[in-house]
Design a protein around this motif. Structure first.
Motif, PDB file in Angstrom:
ATOM      1  N   THR A  68       0.848  -1.251   0.012  1.00 19.26           N
ATOM      2  CA  THR A  68       0.083  -0.071  -0.069  1.00 19.26           C
ATOM      3  C   THR A  68       0.874   1.344   0.063  1.00 19.26           C
ATOM      4  N   VAL A  69       0.363   2.215  -0.626  1.00 18.60           N
ATOM      5  CA  VAL A  69       1.357   3.390  -0.630  1.00 18.60           C
ATOM      6  C   VAL A  69       0.015   4.461  -0.391  1.00 18.60           C
ATOM      7  N   ILE A  70       0.318   5.304   0.612  1.00 19.19           N
ATOM      8  CA  ILE A  70      -0.791   6.395   1.196  1.00 19.19           C
ATOM      9  C   ILE A  70      -0.363   7.529   0.721  1.00 19.19           C
ATOM     10  N   ILE A  71      -1.113   8.568  -0.009  1.00 17.04           N
ATOM     11  CA  ILE A  71      -0.898   9.696  -0.485  1.00 17.04           C
ATOM     12  C   ILE A  71      -1.691  10.570   0.494  1.00 17.04           C
ATOM     13  N   ALA A  72      -1.491  11.565   1.340  1.00 14.85           N
ATOM     14  CA  ALA A  72      -2.246  12.279   2.109  1.00 14.85           C
ATOM     15  C   ALA A  72      -1.832  13.655   1.986  1.00 14.85           C
ATOM     16  N   HIS A  73      -3.041  14.641   2.075  1.00 10.17           N
ATOM     17  CA  HIS A  73      -3.007  15.932   1.823  1.00 10.17           C
ATOM     18  C   HIS A  73      -3.545  16.744   2.808  1.00 10.17           C
ATOM     19  N   SER A  74      -2.926  18.026   3.331  1.00  5.55           N
ATOM     20  CA  SER A  74      -3.304  18.766   4.253  1.00  5.55           C
ATOM     21  C   SER A  74      -3.689  18.033   5.862  1.00  5.55           C
ATOM     22  N   THR A  75      -4.728  18.034   6.294  1.00  9.02           N
ATOM     23  CA  THR A  75      -5.421  17.314   7.337  1.00  9.02           C
ATOM     24  C   THR A  75      -5.131  15.866   7.349  1.00  9.02           C
ATOM     25  N   GLY A  76      -5.151  15.640   5.996  1.00  6.96           N
ATOM     26  CA  GLY A  76      -5.275  14.018   5.677  1.00  6.96           C
ATOM     27  C   GLY A  76      -3.627  13.635   6.576  1.00  6.96           C
ATOM     28  N   VAL A  77      -2.770  14.350   6.388  1.00  7.32           N
ATOM     29  CA  VAL A  77      -1.442  14.144   6.796  1.00  7.32           C
ATOM     30  C   VAL A  77      -1.257  13.726   8.379  1.00  7.32           C
ATOM     31  N   PRO A  78      -1.816  14.775   9.539  1.00  9.20           N
ATOM     32  CA  PRO A  78      -1.701  14.142  10.691  1.00  9.20           C
ATOM     33  C   PRO A  78      -2.670  13.090  11.104  1.00  9.20           C
ATOM     34  N   PHE A  79      -3.693  12.978  10.328  1.00  5.58           N
ATOM     35  CA  PHE A  79      -4.782  12.163  10.470  1.00  5.58           C
ATOM     36  C   PHE A  79      -4.174  10.643  10.271  1.00  5.58           C
ATOM     37  N   ILE A  80      -3.605  10.406   8.933  1.00  2.00           N
ATOM     38  CA  ILE A  80      -2.889   8.930   8.809  1.00  2.00           C
ATOM     39  C   ILE A  80      -1.554   8.896   9.481  1.00  2.00           C
ATOM     40  N   LEU A  81      -1.003   9.698   9.903  1.00  2.00           N
ATOM     41  CA  LEU A  81       0.437   9.531  10.705  1.00  2.00           C
ATOM     42  C   LEU A  81      -0.384   9.112  12.299  1.00  2.00           C
ATOM     43  N   GLN A  82      -1.190   9.581  12.723  1.00  3.36           N
ATOM     44  CA  GLN A  82      -1.824   9.379  13.992  1.00  3.36           C
ATOM     45  C   GLN A  82      -2.397   7.886  13.885  1.00  3.36           C
ATOM     46  N   TYR A  83      -3.093   7.668  12.594  1.00  3.89           N
ATOM     47  CA  TYR A  83      -3.737   6.524  12.637  1.00  3.89           C
ATOM     48  C   TYR A  83      -2.933   5.191  12.682  1.00  3.89           C
ATOM     49  N   MET A  84      -2.026   5.449  11.839  1.00  4.69           N
ATOM     50  CA  MET A  84      -1.009   4.381  11.647  1.00  4.69           C
ATOM     51  C   MET A  84       0.050   4.175  13.032  1.00  4.69           C
ATOM     52  N   GLN A  85       0.375   5.177  13.802  1.00  8.93           N
ATOM     53  CA  GLN A  85       0.797   5.015  14.971  1.00  8.93           C
ATOM     54  C   GLN A  85       0.005   4.336  16.040  1.00  8.93           C
ATOM     55  N   ARG A  86      -1.357   4.833  16.098  1.00  8.84           N
ATOM     56  CA  ARG A  86      -2.208   4.185  16.991  1.00  8.84           C
ATOM     57  C   ARG A  86      -2.746   2.790  16.565  1.00  8.84           C
ATOM     58  N   THR A  87      -2.837   2.095  15.364  1.00  8.59           N
ATOM     59  CA  THR A  87      -2.963   0.773  15.045  1.00  8.59           C
ATOM     60  C   THR A  87      -1.850   0.037  14.569  1.00  8.59           C
ATOM     61  N   LYS A  88      -0.828   0.674  14.823  1.00  2.88           N
ATOM     62  CA  LYS A  88       0.559  -0.095  14.556  1.00  2.88           C
ATOM     63  C   LYS A  88       0.672  -0.720  13.042  1.00  2.88           C
ATOM     64  N   GLN A  89       0.039  -0.057  12.231  1.00  2.00           N
ATOM     65  CA  GLN A  89       0.124  -0.503  10.922  1.00  2.00           C
ATOM     66  C   GLN A  89       0.943  -0.037  10.134  1.00  2.00           C
TER      67      GLN A  89
END
Length: 105
Positions: A68-89
């Protein structure tokens, strides 16, 4: 052994949607390359929170894999970083576009 199918997950920011900005163009580029593309529709700006975004993301996006490649923009950036950290994915690559470091009001 067969290579796993590449997939892109494109994450928009606040006041955006899968149909706005450069997201449709990028999704089309991925499809032309044979990539499976997902652009989840996240609740914004009404009812926008980490919890609401995580719920929408989990119901729409495929599982996060090393292909998987994640491409995140604007508030999508902190969202996906936090999501991956919390879910340990983990994913194969994360591309962060126009993120920010200051807290939002």
């Amino acid at each position: 052994m067969e290579q796993p199918t590449k997939r892109w997950i494109i994450i928009h920011g606040t006041t955006s949607s899968p149909e706005r900005s450069w997201f449709p163009w990028l999704a089309w580029q991925g499809l032309k390359l044979g990539v499976r593309v997902c652009v989840p529709r996240l609740p914004t700006p009404k009812n926008q929170s980490y919890k609401s975004w995580a719920s929408a993301f989990e119901s729409q996006a495929p599982p996060l894999l090393l292909s998987t490649v994640i491409i995140a923009h604007s508030t999508g950036v902190p969202f996906i970083l936090q999501y991956m950290q919390r879910t340990k994915q983990n994913v194969g690559k994360t591309i962060l576009v126009s993120g920010f470091t200051e807290p939002l009001e």
